[in-house]
Design a protein around this motif. Structure first.
Motif, PDB file in Angstrom:
ATOM      1  N   UNK A  50       0.987  -1.186  -0.081  1.00  0.00           N
ATOM      2  CA  UNK A  50      -0.013   0.269   0.251  1.00  0.00           C
ATOM      3  C   UNK A  50       0.886   1.359  -0.110  1.00  0.00           C
ATOM      4  N   UNK A  51       0.138   2.330  -0.362  1.00  0.00           N
ATOM      5  CA  UNK A  51       1.126   3.458  -0.475  1.00  0.00           C
ATOM      6  C   UNK A  51       1.413   4.254   0.750  1.00  0.00           C
ATOM      7  N   UNK A  52       0.638   3.553   1.830  1.00  0.00           N
ATOM      8  CA  UNK A  52       1.117   4.169   3.134  1.00  0.00           C
ATOM      9  C   UNK A  52       2.432   3.862   3.452  1.00  0.00           C
ATOM     10  N   UNK A  53       3.296   2.713   3.156  1.00  0.00           N
ATOM     11  CA  UNK A  53       4.651   2.299   3.341  1.00  0.00           C
ATOM     12  C   UNK A  53       5.399   3.503   2.899  1.00  0.00           C
ATOM     13  N   UNK A  92       9.165 -18.192   6.463  1.00  0.00           N
ATOM     14  CA  UNK A  92       7.779 -17.924   5.830  1.00  0.00           C
ATOM     15  C   UNK A  92       7.806 -16.656   4.911  1.00  0.00           C
ATOM     16  N   UNK A  93       7.141 -16.792   3.803  1.00  0.00           N
ATOM     17  CA  UNK A  93       6.965 -15.742   2.781  1.00  0.00           C
ATOM     18  C   UNK A  93       6.008 -14.774   3.102  1.00  0.00           C
ATOM     19  N   UNK A  94       6.316 -13.469   3.296  1.00  0.00           N
ATOM     20  CA  UNK A  94       5.519 -12.298   3.754  1.00  0.00           C
ATOM     21  C   UNK A  94       4.986 -11.502   2.734  1.00  0.00           C
ATOM     22  N   UNK A  95       3.465 -11.123   2.696  1.00  0.00           N
ATOM     23  CA  UNK A  95       3.064 -10.520   1.881  1.00  0.00           C
ATOM     24  C   UNK A  95       2.651  -9.203   2.523  1.00  0.00           C
ATOM     25  N   UNK A  96       3.648  -7.928   2.731  1.00  0.00           N
ATOM     26  CA  UNK A  96       3.571  -7.081   3.655  1.00  0.00           C
ATOM     27  C   UNK A  96       2.618  -6.031   3.210  1.00  0.00           C
ATOM     28  N   UNK A  97       1.598  -5.390   3.814  1.00  0.00           N
ATOM     29  CA  UNK A  97       0.898  -4.223   3.564  1.00  0.00           C
ATOM     30  C   UNK A  97       0.054  -4.420   2.264  1.00  0.00           C
ATOM     31  N   UNK A  98      -0.722  -5.320   1.975  1.00  0.00           N
ATOM     32  CA  UNK A  98      -1.232  -5.419   0.841  1.00  0.00           C
ATOM     33  C   UNK A  98      -2.693  -5.097   1.218  1.00  0.00           C
ATOM     34  N   UNK A  99      -3.328  -4.595   0.048  1.00  0.00           N
ATOM     35  CA  UNK A  99      -5.273  -4.471   0.650  1.00  0.00           C
ATOM     36  C   UNK A  99      -5.760  -5.714   0.696  1.00  0.00           C
ATOM     37  N   UNK A 100      -6.926  -6.004   1.481  1.00  0.00           N
ATOM     38  CA  UNK A 100      -7.798  -7.020   1.627  1.00  0.00           C
ATOM     39  C   UNK A 100      -6.822  -8.151   1.899  1.00  0.00           C
ATOM     40  N   UNK A 107      17.448   9.996   1.761  1.00  0.00           N
ATOM     41  CA  UNK A 107      17.449   8.757   1.925  1.00  0.00           C
ATOM     42  C   UNK A 107      16.222   8.038   2.019  1.00  0.00           C
ATOM     43  N   UNK A 108      15.483   8.593   3.261  1.00  0.00           N
ATOM     44  CA  UNK A 108      14.126   8.104   3.436  1.00  0.00           C
ATOM     45  C   UNK A 108      13.082   8.145   2.252  1.00  0.00           C
ATOM     46  N   UNK A 109      13.370   9.119   1.547  1.00  0.00           N
ATOM     47  CA  UNK A 109      12.519   9.201   0.189  1.00  0.00           C
ATOM     48  C   UNK A 109      12.838   7.940  -0.650  1.00  0.00           C
ATOM     49  N   UNK A 110      13.978   7.691  -0.846  1.00  0.00           N
ATOM     50  CA  UNK A 110      14.577   6.813  -1.947  1.00  0.00           C
ATOM     51  C   UNK A 110      14.326   5.404  -1.488  1.00  0.00           C
ATOM     52  N   UNK A 111      14.430   5.086  -0.089  1.00  0.00           N
ATOM     53  CA  UNK A 111      14.092   3.831   0.789  1.00  0.00           C
ATOM     54  C   UNK A 111      12.600   3.420   0.554  1.00  0.00           C
ATOM     55  N   UNK A 112      12.007   4.609   0.853  1.00  0.00           N
ATOM     56  CA  UNK A 112      10.224   4.476   0.930  1.00  0.00           C
ATOM     57  C   UNK A 112       9.814   4.020  -0.550  1.00  0.00           C
ATOM     58  N   UNK A 113      10.365   4.846  -1.569  1.00  0.00           N
ATOM     59  CA  UNK A 113       9.916   4.535  -2.917  1.00  0.00           C
ATOM     60  C   UNK A 113      10.381   3.139  -3.338  1.00  0.00           C
ATOM     61  N   UNK A 114      11.554   2.640  -2.928  1.00  0.00           N
ATOM     62  CA  UNK A 114      11.853   1.274  -3.294  1.00  0.00           C
ATOM     63  C   UNK A 114      10.966   0.243  -2.594  1.00  0.00           C
ATOM     64  N   UNK A 115      10.839   0.412  -1.405  1.00  0.00           N
ATOM     65  CA  UNK A 115      10.170  -0.358  -0.804  1.00  0.00           C
ATOM     66  C   UNK A 115       8.515  -0.360  -0.848  1.00  0.00           C
ATOM     67  N   UNK A 116       8.110   0.560  -1.637  1.00  0.00           N
ATOM     68  CA  UNK A 116       6.554   0.550  -2.093  1.00  0.00           C
ATOM     69  C   UNK A 116       6.619   0.039  -3.465  1.00  0.00           C
ATOM     70  N   UNK A 117       7.422   0.105  -4.549  1.00  0.00           N
ATOM     71  CA  UNK A 117       7.519  -0.101  -5.819  1.00  0.00           C
ATOM     72  C   UNK A 117       8.138  -1.325  -6.205  1.00  0.00           C
ATOM     73  N   UNK A 118       9.067  -1.820  -5.378  1.00  0.00           N
ATOM     74  CA  UNK A 118      10.081  -3.085  -5.650  1.00  0.00           C
ATOM     75  C   UNK A 118       9.172  -4.510  -5.375  1.00  0.00           C
ATOM     76  N   UNK A 119       8.648  -4.397  -4.481  1.00  0.00           N
ATOM     77  CA  UNK A 119       7.910  -5.826  -4.298  1.00  0.00           C
ATOM     78  C   UNK A 119       6.751  -6.025  -4.940  1.00  0.00           C
ATOM     79  N   UNK A 120       6.407  -7.176  -5.614  1.00  0.00           N
ATOM     80  CA  UNK A 120       5.275  -7.719  -6.174  1.00  0.00           C
ATOM     81  C   UNK A 120       4.933  -9.096  -5.582  1.00  0.00           C
TER      82      UNK A 120
END
Length: 261
Positions: free
Chosen positions: A23-26, A158-166, A90-103
């Protein structure tokens, strides 16, 4: 419909049930934290540079060193301002990577996680080997209707699906995929019916017995007639001119046919 990224690694006939990303809240949370920390550092630097003369006077330095000490405090303040800007970036780049990198993907065969922007990495867990499924929702997760789903497989991590909708929907889709994976595989084409004719065994529903090969037929071997033993030959009847009978002890034994005396 699966995205172009998923179509690159999907197997033939595999269907995507859930495709999600954080989610974009990350990104917003890390951006807000970097902004607050950067502003605090920049404010300290600005105050330190603006009050350099007061700080130098409080240190009771000598007059010939006062200007040099003021310049040092201004430099320290400027360094804190630059550090605040770097922390925010740094926080801007890390936040963007953690938001856009995982699928995150849930298919009818596996749970797949793909990470990275430049260098891609992935983890797959077959649905037939999933042992436990857990989901967690914090206070902010309940506000944004997000959550984290953890999928355990044996002794593996364990595989984690972090901060996903529903997260409940993703968990339900994983259960649905497990039931589909547990069903027996139905053959695509039915088996051909058995040919008519003789059957193997005593039951009905076998296959026709093939005729024997000509070379496999063995002709019967003739058995010679048995030769009766000498003792089994009946004695001949006596005639009138043979004379009196000779007792057995007085009979002349014939010479052996194998001896020449």
């Amino acid at each position: 419909m699966a995205s172009e990224e998923a179509e690159d690694w999907l197997a033939s006939g595999e269907r995507v049930l859930v495709e999600a990303k954080p989610h974009w809240k990350v990104f917003a949370g890390l951006l807000l934290a970097g902004l607050v920390l950067g502003l605090v550092l920049a404010a300290l630097g600005y105050w330190h540079a603006g009050h350099a003369e007061q700080v130098a006077r409080s240190e009771h330095v000598r007059a010939n060193l006062f200007a040099h000490r003021v310049a040092q405090h201004k430099t320290h303040g400027l360094s804190l301002e630059i550090l605040g800007g770097v922390v925010f970036l740094v926080f801007l780049v890390v936040g963007f990577v953690r938001w856009r990198a995982p699928r995150y993907f849930v298919t009818d065969q596996r749970v797949a996680v793909r990470r990275g922007l430049l260098v891609r990495a992935g983890t797959d867990v077959p649905l037939g080997k999933v042992n436990a499924i857990r989901h967690r929702q914090g206070i902010f997760d309940r506000l944004f209707k997000t959550g984290t789903v953890s999928v355990s497989s044996g002794g593996l991590r364990a595989v984690r699906l972090s901060s996903i909708r529903d997260p409940q929907e993703a968990q339900a889709k994983i259960y649905e995929g497990q039931r589909a994976a547990a069903q027996p595989v139905v053959p695509r084409y039915p088996s051909p019916p058995p040919p008519p004719g003789g059957q193997f065994g005593s039951g009905a529903g076998g296959f026709a017995s093939p005729p024997p090969a000509p070379s496999a037929i063995v002709p019967p071997v003739p058995v010679p007639a048995a030769i009766p033993a000498p003792s089994a030959i009946a004695p001949q009847a006596r005639r009138a001119n043979d004379g009196p009978p000779v007792p057995p002890w007085a009979r002349d034994e014939p010479d052996s046919p194998g001896l020449n005396l």
